[in-house]
Design a protein around this motif. Sequence first.
Motif, mmCIF file in Angstrom:
data_model
loop_
_atom_site.group_PDB
_atom_site.id
_atom_site.type_symbol
_atom_site.label_atom_id
_atom_site.label_comp_id
_atom_site.label_asym_id
_atom_site.label_seq_id
_atom_site.Cartn_x
_atom_site.Cartn_y
_atom_site.Cartn_z
ATOM 1 N N LYS A 155 1.227 -1.584 0.112
ATOM 2 C CA LYS A 155 -0.049 -0.336 -0.065
ATOM 3 C C LYS A 155 0.408 0.941 -0.156
ATOM 4 O O LYS A 155 0.773 1.934 0.498
ATOM 5 N N GLY A 156 1.565 1.652 -0.618
ATOM 6 C CA GLY A 156 2.971 2.126 -1.183
ATOM 7 C C GLY A 156 4.153 2.704 -0.425
ATOM 8 O O GLY A 156 4.532 3.428 -0.395
ATOM 9 N N SER A 157 4.269 1.749 1.123
ATOM 10 C CA SER A 157 4.846 1.524 1.828
ATOM 11 C C SER A 157 6.407 0.781 1.534
ATOM 12 O O SER A 157 5.720 -0.176 1.180
ATOM 13 N N LEU A 158 7.141 1.102 1.915
ATOM 14 C CA LEU A 158 8.107 -0.049 2.593
ATOM 15 C C LEU A 158 8.568 -0.772 3.457
ATOM 16 O O LEU A 158 8.782 0.343 4.443
ATOM 17 N N PHE A 159 8.159 -2.059 4.139
ATOM 18 C CA PHE A 159 8.319 -2.636 5.216
ATOM 19 C C PHE A 159 9.644 -3.696 5.333
ATOM 20 O O PHE A 159 10.465 -3.929 6.226
ATOM 21 N N GLN A 160 10.554 -3.572 3.887
ATOM 22 C CA GLN A 160 11.372 -4.535 4.431
ATOM 23 C C GLN A 160 12.658 -4.596 3.150
ATOM 24 O O GLN A 160 11.911 -4.055 1.957
ATOM 25 N N ARG A 341 9.215 -21.730 -20.985
ATOM 26 C CA ARG A 341 8.237 -20.475 -21.812
ATOM 27 C C ARG A 341 7.234 -20.956 -21.933
ATOM 28 O O ARG A 341 6.996 -22.461 -21.867
ATOM 29 N N TRP A 342 5.755 -20.233 -21.742
ATOM 30 C CA TRP A 342 4.675 -20.945 -22.139
ATOM 31 C C TRP A 342 3.707 -19.347 -22.516
ATOM 32 O O TRP A 342 4.146 -18.851 -23.643
ATOM 33 N N ARG A 343 2.640 -18.716 -22.640
ATOM 34 C CA ARG A 343 2.170 -17.716 -22.836
ATOM 35 C C ARG A 343 3.377 -16.475 -22.569
ATOM 36 O O ARG A 343 3.485 -15.990 -23.519
ATOM 37 N N THR A 344 3.529 -16.087 -21.372
ATOM 38 C CA THR A 344 4.871 -15.530 -21.185
ATOM 39 C C THR A 344 6.515 -16.545 -20.400
ATOM 40 O O THR A 344 6.290 -17.960 -20.498
ATOM 41 N N GLN A 345 7.395 -15.634 -19.990
ATOM 42 C CA GLN A 345 8.692 -16.740 -19.452
ATOM 43 C C GLN A 345 8.342 -15.896 -18.103
ATOM 44 O O GLN A 345 9.496 -15.933 -17.687
ATOM 45 N N ARG A 346 7.094 -15.731 -17.402
ATOM 46 C CA ARG A 346 7.166 -14.376 -15.961
ATOM 47 C C ARG A 346 7.856 -15.925 -14.595
ATOM 48 O O ARG A 346 7.182 -16.351 -15.224
ATOM 49 N N HIS A 347 8.190 -14.962 -14.244
ATOM 50 C CA HIS A 347 8.932 -16.464 -13.080
ATOM 51 C C HIS A 347 8.830 -16.032 -11.616
ATOM 52 O O HIS A 347 7.906 -14.821 -11.794
ATOM 53 N N GLN A 348 8.276 -16.583 -11.106
ATOM 54 C CA GLN A 348 8.132 -16.500 -9.943
ATOM 55 C C GLN A 348 9.320 -16.597 -8.840
ATOM 56 O O GLN A 348 10.546 -17.074 -9.326
ATOM 57 N N PHE A 349 9.290 -15.784 -7.355
ATOM 58 C CA PHE A 349 10.507 -16.001 -6.987
ATOM 59 C C PHE A 349 9.589 -15.519 -5.361
ATOM 60 O O PHE A 349 8.668 -15.329 -4.896
ATOM 61 N N GLY A 350 10.691 -15.699 -4.270
ATOM 62 C CA GLY A 350 10.225 -15.299 -2.857
ATOM 63 C C GLY A 350 11.867 -14.301 -2.159
ATOM 64 O O GLY A 350 12.910 -15.275 -3.100
ATOM 65 N N THR A 351 11.448 -13.386 -1.352
ATOM 66 C CA THR A 351 12.035 -13.359 -0.882
ATOM 67 C C THR A 351 12.739 -12.529 0.636
ATOM 68 O O THR A 351 11.530 -13.727 1.154
ATOM 69 N N ALA A 352 13.585 -12.252 1.298
ATOM 70 C CA ALA A 352 13.392 -11.824 2.799
ATOM 71 C C ALA A 352 14.231 -11.044 3.558
ATOM 72 O O ALA A 352 15.237 -11.256 2.407
ATOM 73 N N GLY A 353 13.735 -10.813 3.860
ATOM 74 C CA GLY A 353 14.402 -9.334 4.934
ATOM 75 C C GLY A 353 14.265 -8.735 5.751
ATOM 76 O O GLY A 353 13.094 -10.135 6.819
ATOM 77 N N TYR A 354 15.197 -7.817 6.693
ATOM 78 C CA TYR A 354 14.239 -7.722 8.183
ATOM 79 C C TYR A 354 12.885 -7.204 7.910
ATOM 80 O O TYR A 354 13.566 -6.379 6.741
ATOM 81 N N ALA A 355 12.296 -6.918 9.044
ATOM 82 C CA ALA A 355 10.958 -6.168 9.435
ATOM 83 C C ALA A 355 11.779 -5.648 10.363
ATOM 84 O O ALA A 355 11.697 -6.333 11.976
ATOM 85 N N TRP A 367 16.354 -0.454 12.754
ATOM 86 C CA TRP A 367 17.077 0.688 11.761
ATOM 87 C C TRP A 367 18.413 0.545 11.233
ATOM 88 O O TRP A 367 19.413 -0.122 10.349
ATOM 89 N N GLU A 368 19.295 1.194 12.163
ATOM 90 C CA GLU A 368 20.518 1.031 12.636
ATOM 91 C C GLU A 368 21.109 -0.361 11.626
ATOM 92 O O GLU A 368 20.995 -1.223 11.102
ATOM 93 N N TRP A 369 20.299 -1.046 12.855
ATOM 94 C CA TRP A 369 20.268 -3.079 11.851
ATOM 95 C C TRP A 369 20.180 -3.247 10.959
ATOM 96 O O TRP A 369 20.817 -3.776 9.851
ATOM 97 N N LEU A 370 19.263 -2.898 9.981
ATOM 98 C CA LEU A 370 18.929 -3.182 8.715
ATOM 99 C C LEU A 370 19.202 -2.408 7.642
ATOM 100 O O LEU A 370 20.119 -3.168 6.918
ATOM 101 N N LYS A 371 20.071 -1.643 8.375
ATOM 102 C CA LYS A 371 20.673 -0.690 7.157
ATOM 103 C C LYS A 371 22.082 -1.189 7.498
ATOM 104 O O LYS A 371 22.728 -1.957 6.109
ATOM 105 N N PHE A 372 22.778 -1.757 8.392
ATOM 106 C CA PHE A 372 24.101 -2.293 8.110
ATOM 107 C C PHE A 372 23.580 -4.121 7.764
ATOM 108 O O PHE A 372 24.112 -4.126 6.811
ATOM 109 N N SER A 373 22.535 -4.317 8.377
ATOM 110 C CA SER A 373 22.196 -5.890 7.468
ATOM 111 C C SER A 373 22.543 -5.655 6.143
ATOM 112 O O SER A 373 22.929 -6.753 5.139
#
Lengths: 472, 314
Positions: A155-160, A341-355, A367-373
């Motif tokens: 919803k317009g904000s970044l959380f991780q 590829r089928w109709r597209t070659q769009r892939h699926q991914f998963g990612t992870a990070g600190y919240a 935040w300092e921990w997030l920035k350093f990490s």
Amino acid sequence: MAGSNGKLREISRRTALGALGAGIVGATVASWPRLTGMDIPGRGDNSLSIAIMGTAADAAARQRVIDAFARVHPEIRVKVQAIQAADWKDFFTKILTMVAAGTPPDVVYVATEGAQLFAEKLAHPLDEYLRRDAADMKEYFADVHPSLVEAFMYKGSLFQLPIDWNAANMYYNTSALQQAGLERPSDNWTQADFRNTLAAMRKARPQDFTPYYWTNRLFGGVVPWLYANDTSFLKETKSGGGGWLWDSFYAQDPSRGLRSGGYQWLEPNADDPRVYESFDYLRGLVKDGLGVRPEEGGGNSLVGLFASNRIGMTPAGGYWVEGLHEAGMKEDGFDVQFFPRWRTQRHQFGTAGYAIMKTAKDKDAAWEWLKFSSSLEAMRLVFPTPNTTPARRSMVNEQLYAGRGPKHWKVFYDTLDKFPTTGPIPAPPQQAAVETALMKNVSLAVSGDERQLKQALDSMQRDLEIALRRQA
Amino acid sequence: MSTATTDMSTKRRHGAAAKSKTSGKQRQRWLPWAFLAPTILGMGLFTLVPIVASVLLAFFRWDIISAPSFVGFDNFAEVVQDPTVRVSFLNTIVFVVVAVALQLGLALALAIMVQEKLPAWLRVFFRSAFFFPLILSAASVSIFMRYLFNEQFGVVNWLLSFVGIPAVPWLTTPGGSAAVVILVYVWQNFGFSFLLFIGGLASIPTETYEAASIDGATGWRKHLHVTLPLLSPTTLVASVMAIINALQVFDQPYVLTRGGPGDSTRTAVMVIFESAFQRLEFGQASAIGVILTLIIMAITAAQFRLSKRFVFYQ
């Protein structure tokens, strides 16, 4: 004598009761930190408590990062708590019980599966910090693909901030391919080529071998096939907002126009004809003995089976490389290619990070921990081996895969660069219910006749409606 | 020493004795409670309070994070209408019927065989061997069984291939997965019923068998007319415990099949777990828990009521 015996008995009983009492008091005092939970990292002091999914060994492995962080921020004490869980769903459950118990960690390592649940209920947005430290963060964003960042927009904000990620690429056994008389598949191979490859593998090795092995789960199960066929089991839309981030950090990126305020999955889509088509394709593979009926649960057993040359192909991410290496697979024994590829070659991914949790004692410190990490220094310490794909493009290099393979390791990051619409796992705030609804119907859908397939998809549509209607 | 003094002294002695008697009686009254106190406290804190809290929670909507809101009987109405909950209860009932019958049948047959036919040292061995699975973690056993029953690479199908049976999709078809869940559950739990039956068999007087032999009873007739009736109190206890345990089955289906394929192995407790800890619907989970508890209580009460007809006490 009787009197003295009685006295003796009385004293003895008193002594016994006294000893018992003293024992109870002693044991209570000794185990007080455990009873009150004071021994949980970060509890009872001002340390920043960080929860990660993993074992005590994983927590210990983070020590080098903690030490490096302490050199930069000696005023912030950090304690990492590793929570062992079978999968991300289990991990989030444990975090939620900690919240219920009134002892939430300050920072949690969250994967895509839980990103929107945390964003909706538990996490603090990073927007203000990113605006404040924009100059420091430019280098990080320049090194990280925007698709990964967009997966953590809500919803317009970044959380991780993405730290590691994995796309569902196709691993193949090089000797099985050679035995089938085939060359490495081309970058833009199709689902028909894929089926032909499986058929050739089956012909070359009719016994004790499975051409295509897949597990029934959100990542690497049916979803990559749905994405390749330009559909999904949930209708995918995007929310507005987020321009502040894209304009600040990705203004020159060629995919800037694609970026949004985050993904939204608000309606079920299991009745889409393309969903039927994708399932029917997989049903055909199962029916013809080219692929297995997918089992429930994780794919832990798969590494050993693949490393022992009993599986031809399977979808997995970069996290598999170290596992195969440890299982004894030679670096030229396997390779990786884009998903067909089928109709597209769009892939699926998963990612992870600190919240950062809303309830964090000291959000600035968090935040300092997030920035350093997210710094190159910290990420190099965390990812010395390819047991995942680092979010920083510069780290996905020859050095990381040297001696382990695969030969075409560039496929991992190229997935994002060559297919910029590649998207995250569909994981709304009600992800757990959605995943259950998906998994419970997949194996029925691909294991029977057309009538059973239709019934399973109808059931999935109904289950997803209920799941999405429910509160997250 | 005057008589008066002697009387006083006697009175004092009697008074002290009476006082000591009274305090002894008082001690006798509170001592059992003192010993029971830790258990009562523990039960109250860790059993009674959660039960009451759970029943109350069934009338609220609560997701852990937000404050609970009162919804009356809505949770009950919703779970009763939920097809997954209905299927899971039906699965549980079918599971209980099949698993308990197998568990008790196997335990009884093996107990009779072990008790009757084997030398003492082998009896000890089998008692330990049959009880052993019970002390293993159900989750670990189930993970191990996943490998054994894997369709492509499992040992079970590998063994079956020697007698020409093609690979069976044990864990990926509704029938196969239900069979494996029952098999694993029975294998792990029959040892407890087995031990109960061993105890029951040992308590049957040998004279009764001798009398039956004199009357001409042999072989299975002896068991039918002597063993089974005299074992009926043990059978009642074993069946009550087996049914209560089976109604709460969770670990085996959760680890082996995650309730699938479809809902074929989803059980009532699994739905409670999913509602509470995966969907964060603690009110609905509590409502399902309350319904399951009422079912368990009703079945147990029915068992004890019916037991008057088939349980014989010597």
